[in-house]
Design a protein around this motif. Structure first.
Motif, PDB file in Angstrom:
ATOM      1  N   PRO A 108       0.828  -1.206   0.000  1.00 38.41           N
ATOM      2  CA  PRO A 108       0.000   0.000   0.000  1.00 38.41           C
ATOM      3  C   PRO A 108       0.862   1.256   0.000  1.00 38.41           C
ATOM      4  N   ALA A 109       0.575   2.176  -0.902  1.00 37.31           N
ATOM      5  CA  ALA A 109       1.300   3.444  -0.963  1.00 37.31           C
ATOM      6  C   ALA A 109       0.496   4.426  -1.800  1.00 37.31           C
ATOM      7  N   SER A 110       0.201   5.584  -1.231  1.00 35.78           N
ATOM      8  CA  SER A 110      -0.576   6.604  -1.927  1.00 35.78           C
ATOM      9  C   SER A 110       0.370   7.650  -2.499  1.00 35.78           C
ATOM     10  N   LYS A 134      -3.111   3.182  -5.243  1.00 37.62           N
ATOM     11  CA  LYS A 134      -3.616   2.410  -4.109  1.00 37.62           C
ATOM     12  C   LYS A 134      -2.489   1.582  -3.519  1.00 37.62           C
ATOM     13  N   ASP A 135      -1.694   0.994  -4.397  1.00 40.25           N
ATOM     14  CA  ASP A 135      -0.504   0.256  -3.999  1.00 40.25           C
ATOM     15  C   ASP A 135       0.495   0.325  -5.145  1.00 40.25           C
ATOM     16  N   ILE A 136       1.730  -0.052  -4.859  1.00 39.83           N
ATOM     17  CA  ILE A 136       2.768   0.086  -5.881  1.00 39.83           C
ATOM     18  C   ILE A 136       3.912  -0.867  -5.586  1.00 39.83           C
ATOM     19  N   SER A 137       4.663  -1.198  -6.621  1.00 38.57           N
ATOM     20  CA  SER A 137       5.869  -2.009  -6.485  1.00 38.57           C
ATOM     21  C   SER A 137       6.809  -1.614  -7.611  1.00 38.57           C
ATOM     22  N   LYS A 199      12.853   2.167 -16.244  1.00 42.09           N
ATOM     23  CA  LYS A 199      14.297   2.082 -16.037  1.00 42.09           C
ATOM     24  C   LYS A 199      14.596   1.379 -14.712  1.00 42.09           C
ATOM     25  N   GLN A 200      15.698   0.629 -14.676  1.00 39.36           N
ATOM     26  CA  GLN A 200      16.055  -0.095 -13.461  1.00 39.36           C
ATOM     27  C   GLN A 200      16.275   0.860 -12.291  1.00 39.36           C
ATOM     28  N   LYS A 201      16.837   2.032 -12.571  1.00 38.24           N
ATOM     29  CA  LYS A 201      17.044   3.019 -11.509  1.00 38.24           C
ATOM     30  C   LYS A 201      15.718   3.446 -10.903  1.00 38.24           C
ATOM     31  N   ASP A 202      14.691   3.594 -11.749  1.00 36.79           N
ATOM     32  CA  ASP A 202      13.382   4.013 -11.257  1.00 36.79           C
ATOM     33  C   ASP A 202      12.686   2.909 -10.474  1.00 36.79           C
ATOM     34  N   VAL A 203      12.989   1.654 -10.799  1.00 30.69           N
ATOM     35  CA  VAL A 203      12.460   0.542 -10.003  1.00 30.69           C
ATOM     36  C   VAL A 203      12.921   0.689  -8.559  1.00 30.69           C
ATOM     37  N   GLY A 204      14.214   0.949  -8.381  1.00 31.58           N
ATOM     38  CA  GLY A 204      14.750   1.138  -7.037  1.00 31.58           C
ATOM     39  C   GLY A 204      14.127   2.321  -6.329  1.00 31.58           C
ATOM     40  N   ARG A 205      13.859   3.395  -7.066  1.00 31.45           N
ATOM     41  CA  ARG A 205      13.232   4.579  -6.470  1.00 31.45           C
ATOM     42  C   ARG A 205      11.824   4.260  -5.966  1.00 31.45           C
ATOM     43  N   LEU A 206      11.066   3.494  -6.745  1.00 30.16           N
ATOM     44  CA  LEU A 206       9.710   3.141  -6.339  1.00 30.16           C
ATOM     45  C   LEU A 206       9.710   2.238  -5.112  1.00 30.16           C
ATOM     46  N   PHE A 211       8.603   1.902   0.666  1.00 27.60           N
ATOM     47  CA  PHE A 211       9.108   1.570   1.997  1.00 27.60           C
ATOM     48  C   PHE A 211       8.988   2.773   2.936  1.00 27.60           C
ATOM     49  N   LYS A 212       9.370   3.955   2.451  1.00 24.91           N
ATOM     50  CA  LYS A 212       9.279   5.162   3.274  1.00 24.91           C
ATOM     51  C   LYS A 212       7.834   5.450   3.664  1.00 24.91           C
TER      52      LYS A 212
END
Length: 227
Positions: A108-110, A134-137, A199-206, A211-212
């Motif tokens: 879950p992440a808004s 609603k949620d993200i990965s 982009k792989q970098k953006d995967v890490g950002r998401l 998590f935050k």
């Protein structure tokens, strides 16, 4: 099962993110110099050779890449080491989580986002939806709406993240489903999407952004339920 503590050892590389008093975000690099029972000594964090003076008491986000994924956690700077092995003493991480690359657990992440739906092949006709996830990965997201997604030719999503990159995450998306639900007696739809060319970098950002978001909810006393 392994956790972040199994990988906190001398010379282990660490990604660090901080937010200063002016709400500026910084992504930094460091490594572990010494591990003690109640604290960890890390090298003074830097970015492209420029070191950053992080004050004592500053909360930091940690990331360690290992085992086909990333271990995340929160920590705090508790002291500075000014001897020949200078650096920062931080407490052992808390609010830890392991995100596997092959799974990209959706949580879950808004987050503020924009969905651009192109109707025709020439992309001359489009609809733009301002939404909140609603949620993200790292592999996709979902949001709720009053109507299911109409017919389309292509979809582009823009997700806004407050981090040091200062740029939104942009990717073409594939519509997975629009599932009808009843919420407070009203018909709603959960619309799910996967990223096509992120982009792989953006995967890490998401992954870090979600998590935050969870950490902030826990600090406020909310219980996170994964569906």
């Amino acid at each position: 099962m392994a956790d972040i503590y199994d990988f906190i050892k001398e010379l282990a590389k660490i990604d660090i993110e901080i937010e200063d008093k002016e709400h500026n975000f910084y992504s930094l690099k460091s490594y572990v110099k010494r591990v003690e029972e109640d604290r960890i000594l890390i090298d003074t964090p830097s970015n492209n050779g420029v070191t950053y003076n992080i004050p004592v008491g500053q909360t930091i986000s940690l990331g360690i890449h290992a085992d086909g994924g990333i271990y995340l956690g929160e920590s705090k700077v508790i002291d500075k080491e000014l001897s020949t092995i200078s650096g920062l003493w931080i407490c052992h991480p808390y609010f830890t989580q392991h995100i596997q690359r092959r799974e990209y657990l959706r949580v879950p992440a808004s987050l503020e986002a924009e969905l651009t739906v192109f109707i025709d092949r020439q992309k001359t006709e489009k609809k733009v939806y301002n939404i909140k996830t609603k949620d993200i990965s790292g592999s996709g997201f979902s949001y709720t709406s009053n109507e299911p997604l109409d017919q389309y030719y292509d979809i582009e999503c823009t997700i806004y993240i407050n981090d040091s990159d200062n740029e939104p995450v942009i990717s073409r998306c594939e519509h997975v489903y629009s599932k009808k639900i009843t919420y407070n007696g009203e018909i709603r739809y959960i619309n799910a999407f996967t990223f096509v060319d992120i982009k792989q970098k953006d995967v890490g950002r998401l992954v870090k952004a979600s998590f935050k978001y969870q950490v902030e909810l826990r600090k406020k006393g909310f219980i996170i339920i994964e569906e």
